[in-house]
Design a protein around this motif. Structure first.
Motif, PDB file in Angstrom:
ATOM      1  N   THR A   7       0.847  -1.190   0.000  1.00  0.00           N
ATOM      2  CA  THR A   7       0.000   0.000   0.000  1.00  0.00           C
ATOM      3  C   THR A   7       0.879   1.236   0.000  1.00  0.00           C
ATOM      4  O   THR A   7       2.081   1.175   0.305  1.00  0.00           O
ATOM      5  N   VAL A   8       0.280   2.373  -0.320  1.00  0.00           N
ATOM      6  CA  VAL A   8       1.041   3.622  -0.408  1.00  0.00           C
ATOM      7  C   VAL A   8       1.398   4.152   0.982  1.00  0.00           C
ATOM      8  O   VAL A   8       2.427   4.793   1.173  1.00  0.00           O
ATOM      9  N   ASN A   9       0.555   3.869   1.995  1.00  0.00           N
ATOM     10  CA  ASN A   9       0.761   4.395   3.344  1.00  0.00           C
ATOM     11  C   ASN A   9       0.841   5.928   3.335  1.00  0.00           C
ATOM     12  O   ASN A   9       1.693   6.537   3.994  1.00  0.00           O
ATOM     13  N   LEU A  10      -0.087   6.535   2.581  1.00  0.00           N
ATOM     14  CA  LEU A  10      -0.139   7.989   2.447  1.00  0.00           C
ATOM     15  C   LEU A  10      -0.988   8.587   3.551  1.00  0.00           C
ATOM     16  O   LEU A  10      -2.102   8.140   3.812  1.00  0.00           O
ATOM     17  N   ILE A  11      -0.463   9.631   4.194  1.00  0.00           N
ATOM     18  CA  ILE A  11      -1.183  10.325   5.265  1.00  0.00           C
ATOM     19  C   ILE A  11      -1.381  11.779   4.870  1.00  0.00           C
ATOM     20  O   ILE A  11      -0.423  12.466   4.489  1.00  0.00           O
ATOM     21  N   CYS A  12      -2.624  12.249   4.950  1.00  0.00           N
ATOM     22  CA  CYS A  12      -2.964  13.635   4.635  1.00  0.00           C
ATOM     23  C   CYS A  12      -3.371  14.366   5.912  1.00  0.00           C
ATOM     24  O   CYS A  12      -4.030  13.786   6.772  1.00  0.00           O
ATOM     25  N   MET A  13      -2.992  15.648   6.007  1.00  0.00           N
ATOM     26  CA  MET A  13      -3.162  16.402   7.246  1.00  0.00           C
ATOM     27  C   MET A  13      -3.989  17.662   7.013  1.00  0.00           C
ATOM     28  O   MET A  13      -3.794  18.373   6.031  1.00  0.00           O
ATOM     29  N   TYR A  14      -4.883  17.938   7.983  1.00  0.00           N
ATOM     30  CA  TYR A  14      -5.809  19.055   7.860  1.00  0.00           C
ATOM     31  C   TYR A  14      -5.996  19.728   9.218  1.00  0.00           C
ATOM     32  O   TYR A  14      -5.826  19.097  10.266  1.00  0.00           O
ATOM     33  N   ASP A  15      -6.385  21.012   9.174  1.00  0.00           N
ATOM     34  CA  ASP A  15      -6.827  21.700  10.380  1.00  0.00           C
ATOM     35  C   ASP A  15      -8.255  21.286  10.695  1.00  0.00           C
ATOM     36  O   ASP A  15      -9.090  21.151   9.796  1.00  0.00           O
ATOM     37  N   VAL A  16      -8.539  21.087  11.982  1.00  0.00           N
ATOM     38  CA  VAL A  16      -9.894  20.794  12.439  1.00  0.00           C
ATOM     39  C   VAL A  16     -10.522  22.090  12.952  1.00  0.00           C
ATOM     40  O   VAL A  16      -9.879  22.859  13.664  1.00  0.00           O
ATOM     41  N   HIS A  17     -11.787  22.315  12.595  1.00  0.00           N
ATOM     42  CA  HIS A  17     -12.502  23.517  13.016  1.00  0.00           C
ATOM     43  C   HIS A  17     -13.736  23.138  13.826  1.00  0.00           C
ATOM     44  O   HIS A  17     -14.289  22.044  13.681  1.00  0.00           O
ATOM     45  N   PHE A  18     -14.176  24.071  14.645  1.00  0.00           N
ATOM     46  CA  PHE A  18     -15.313  23.842  15.541  1.00  0.00           C
ATOM     47  C   PHE A  18     -16.181  25.086  15.541  1.00  0.00           C
ATOM     48  O   PHE A  18     -15.686  26.198  15.751  1.00  0.00           O
ATOM     49  N   ASP A  19     -17.470  24.933  15.241  1.00  0.00           N
ATOM     50  CA  ASP A  19     -18.402  26.050  15.312  1.00  0.00           C
ATOM     51  C   ASP A  19     -19.792  25.512  15.621  1.00  0.00           C
ATOM     52  O   ASP A  19     -19.940  24.351  16.019  1.00  0.00           O
ATOM     53  N   GLU A  20     -20.815  26.347  15.438  1.00  0.00           N
ATOM     54  CA  GLU A  20     -22.179  25.928  15.763  1.00  0.00           C
ATOM     55  C   GLU A  20     -22.637  24.735  14.929  1.00  0.00           C
ATOM     56  O   GLU A  20     -23.527  23.984  15.324  1.00  0.00           O
ATOM     57  N   GLU A  21     -22.020  24.535  13.750  1.00  0.00           N
ATOM     58  CA  GLU A  21     -22.392  23.402  12.900  1.00  0.00           C
ATOM     59  C   GLU A  21     -21.841  22.087  13.426  1.00  0.00           C
ATOM     60  O   GLU A  21     -22.421  21.015  13.189  1.00  0.00           O
ATOM     61  N   GLY A  22     -20.722  22.139  14.128  1.00  0.00           N
ATOM     62  CA  GLY A  22     -20.098  20.919  14.625  1.00  0.00           C
ATOM     63  C   GLY A  22     -18.590  20.973  14.481  1.00  0.00           C
ATOM     64  O   GLY A  22     -17.990  22.048  14.374  1.00  0.00           O
ATOM     65  N   VAL A  23     -17.968  19.794  14.469  1.00  0.00           N
ATOM     66  CA  VAL A  23     -16.516  19.662  14.307  1.00  0.00           C
ATOM     67  C   VAL A  23     -16.264  19.170  12.888  1.00  0.00           C
ATOM     68  O   VAL A  23     -16.852  18.167  12.465  1.00  0.00           O
ATOM     69  N   TRP A  24     -15.388  19.852  12.134  1.00  0.00           N
ATOM     70  CA  TRP A  24     -15.262  19.546  10.722  1.00  0.00           C
ATOM     71  C   TRP A  24     -13.888  19.929  10.163  1.00  0.00           C
ATOM     72  O   TRP A  24     -13.128  20.658  10.794  1.00  0.00           O
ATOM     73  N   PHE A  25     -13.621  19.419   8.962  1.00  0.00           N
ATOM     74  CA  PHE A  25     -12.473  19.882   8.176  1.00  0.00           C
ATOM     75  C   PHE A  25     -12.869  19.837   6.710  1.00  0.00           C
ATOM     76  O   PHE A  25     -13.863  19.200   6.334  1.00  0.00           O
TER      77      PHE A  25
ATOM     78  N   PHE B 263      -2.867  20.712   4.564  1.00  0.00           N
ATOM     79  CA  PHE B 263      -1.656  21.533   4.655  1.00  0.00           C
ATOM     80  C   PHE B 263      -0.380  20.723   4.440  1.00  0.00           C
ATOM     81  O   PHE B 263       0.693  21.290   4.247  1.00  0.00           O
ATOM     82  N   ARG B 264      -0.491  19.376   4.484  1.00  0.00           N
ATOM     83  CA  ARG B 264       0.694  18.557   4.251  1.00  0.00           C
ATOM     84  C   ARG B 264       0.270  17.114   4.011  1.00  0.00           C
ATOM     85  O   ARG B 264      -0.798  16.697   4.444  1.00  0.00           O
ATOM     86  N   GLU B 265       1.117  16.381   3.302  1.00  0.00           N
ATOM     87  CA  GLU B 265       0.942  14.938   3.203  1.00  0.00           C
ATOM     88  C   GLU B 265       2.318  14.288   3.179  1.00  0.00           C
ATOM     89  O   GLU B 265       3.305  14.899   2.802  1.00  0.00           O
ATOM     90  N   LEU B 266       2.373  13.037   3.633  1.00  0.00           N
ATOM     91  CA  LEU B 266       3.639  12.312   3.631  1.00  0.00           C
ATOM     92  C   LEU B 266       3.372  10.824   3.468  1.00  0.00           C
ATOM     93  O   LEU B 266       2.280  10.341   3.764  1.00  0.00           O
ATOM     94  N   VAL B 267       4.385  10.113   2.986  1.00  0.00           N
ATOM     95  CA  VAL B 267       4.325   8.663   2.886  1.00  0.00           C
ATOM     96  C   VAL B 267       5.053   8.103   4.103  1.00  0.00           C
ATOM     97  O   VAL B 267       6.245   8.332   4.289  1.00  0.00           O
ATOM     98  N   MET B 268       4.312   7.386   4.937  1.00  0.00           N
ATOM     99  CA  MET B 268       4.847   6.861   6.190  1.00  0.00           C
ATOM    100  C   MET B 268       5.667   5.604   5.927  1.00  0.00           C
ATOM    101  O   MET B 268       5.369   4.836   5.002  1.00  0.00           O
ATOM    102  N   ASN B 269       6.728   5.412   6.730  1.00  0.00           N
ATOM    103  CA  ASN B 269       7.442   4.140   6.694  1.00  0.00           C
ATOM    104  C   ASN B 269       7.517   3.562   8.097  1.00  0.00           C
ATOM    105  O   ASN B 269       7.215   4.247   9.080  1.00  0.00           O
ATOM    106  N   ALA B 270       7.887   2.316   8.213  1.00  0.00           N
ATOM    107  CA  ALA B 270       7.809   1.602   9.493  1.00  0.00           C
ATOM    108  C   ALA B 270       8.989   1.868  10.413  1.00  0.00           C
ATOM    109  O   ALA B 270       9.081   1.254  11.477  1.00  0.00           O
ATOM    110  N   TYR B 271       9.863   2.799  10.044  1.00  0.00           N
ATOM    111  CA  TYR B 271      11.078   3.009  10.834  1.00  0.00           C
ATOM    112  C   TYR B 271      11.272   4.455  11.282  1.00  0.00           C
ATOM    113  O   TYR B 271      12.265   4.755  11.951  1.00  0.00           O
ATOM    114  N   THR B 272      10.365   5.339  10.933  1.00  0.00           N
ATOM    115  CA  THR B 272      10.562   6.762  11.200  1.00  0.00           C
ATOM    116  C   THR B 272       9.403   7.336  12.008  1.00  0.00           C
ATOM    117  O   THR B 272       8.241   7.059  11.728  1.00  0.00           O
ATOM    118  N   THR B 273       9.753   8.138  13.008  1.00  0.00           N
ATOM    119  CA  THR B 273       8.761   8.906  13.767  1.00  0.00           C
ATOM    120  C   THR B 273       8.812  10.357  13.307  1.00  0.00           C
ATOM    121  O   THR B 273       9.891  10.941  13.205  1.00  0.00           O
TER     122      THR B 273
END
Length: 266
Positions: A125-143, A149-159
């Motif tokens: 698998t690609v092991n792709l991770i996408c990152m977003y800001d979470v917002h909160f208002d009267e509608e609820g919690v959303w993104f 704002f960023r994405e990266l391909v994760m590997n099993a050896y890096t933090t």
């Protein structure tokens, strides 16, 4: 006046929002304006893979069986919001730890959040991770998926440590493996007052574990389903929580917290 960085509990954050006006009335030398808590952006979410959505579409968190707001995604998330007279809230999803605090200057107090999560990499698998800001208002919690704002391909050896200076949010993303069971061994000098094996599937979330009398340290060993050792940790009374990782069906691992009760320990 120089900036005074202070680490203050979430309770004190709420106190600052509600109590500074009273302090002004009682102290003639108090500042002309009370310190104002600024919520910044509310949080962060890391999602496994890309989210398909229409332009401008909001993806909302939903209440699960435990009545907690989580996103119906393979993801790790946290948020905190305090709007004074408006509704506020806090929540998390698949986190190994979560800390709140506040940085105070003479004019404002900005909340910050630091959290951690564990991700299981899969071969093929690609092991792709996408990152977003979470917002909160009267509608609820959303993104909004188009605003990653960023994405990266994760590997099993890096933090990785992902920091958003603009929102005062930080996430530590570490590789992880599901734990089938753990052994908890209490130590007192060269003695072993007690040892127990706990199976992950039988543990409730935030399980209380009373340590035997005289315990000065705890050795925890985690095993996978094949009996291989995942990790070994030695904890002392400064350590009260241990994150037990389990398979929740996604690549972001679920987390149960084992709370160590040192009441009878040294």
């Amino acid at each position: 006046m120089k900036k005074l960085p202070l680490i203050i509990t979430l309770i004190l954050v709420l106190f600052l929002a509600a109590g500074c006006g009273k302090q002004k009335e009682e102290t003639e030398t108090a500042a002309a304006e009370p310190v104002k808590v600024m919520p910044a952006a509310e949080g962060m979410i890391l999602v496994n893979g890309r989210v398909n959505a229409e332009p401008g579409e909001k993806i909302f968190a939903e209440r699960n069986e435990e009545d907690k707001l989580v996103f119906p995604l393979d993801a790790a998330m946290f948020y905190y919001a305090n709007y004074g007279e408006r509704v506020g809230g806090a929540g998390k999803q698949n986190l190994t730890f979560l800390r709140y605090g506040v940085n105070i200057t003479e004019t404002k107090a900005e909340t910050w959040q630091k959290a951690g999560t564990a991700y299981r990499c899969l071969e093929g698998t690609v092991n792709l991770i996408c990152m977003y800001d979470v917002h909160f208002d009267e509608e609820g919690v959303w993104f909004t998926p188009e605003d990653r704002f960023r994405e990266l391909v994760m590997n099993a050896y890096t933090t990785y440590t992902i920091t958003r200076d603009s929102t005062l949010c930080e996430m530590t993303l570490a590789p992880g493996r599901p734990m089938a069971y753990i052994t908890v061994s209490s130590r007192s000098g060269n003695e072993e007052p007690g040892s127990e094996t706990l199976r992950t599937e039988e543990m409730p979330d935030y399980a209380e574990y009373l340590l035997p009398v005289g315990t000065d340290r705890v050795e925890i060993t985690a095993f996978d389903a094949d009996g291989s050792v995942i990790e070994k940790k030695t904890l002392d009374r400064r350590d009260t929580d241990y994150a037990v990782l389990y398979d929740n069906g996604g690549q972001f691992l679920g987390v149960k917290t084992l709370h160590l009760d040192w009441t009878q320990g040294k």
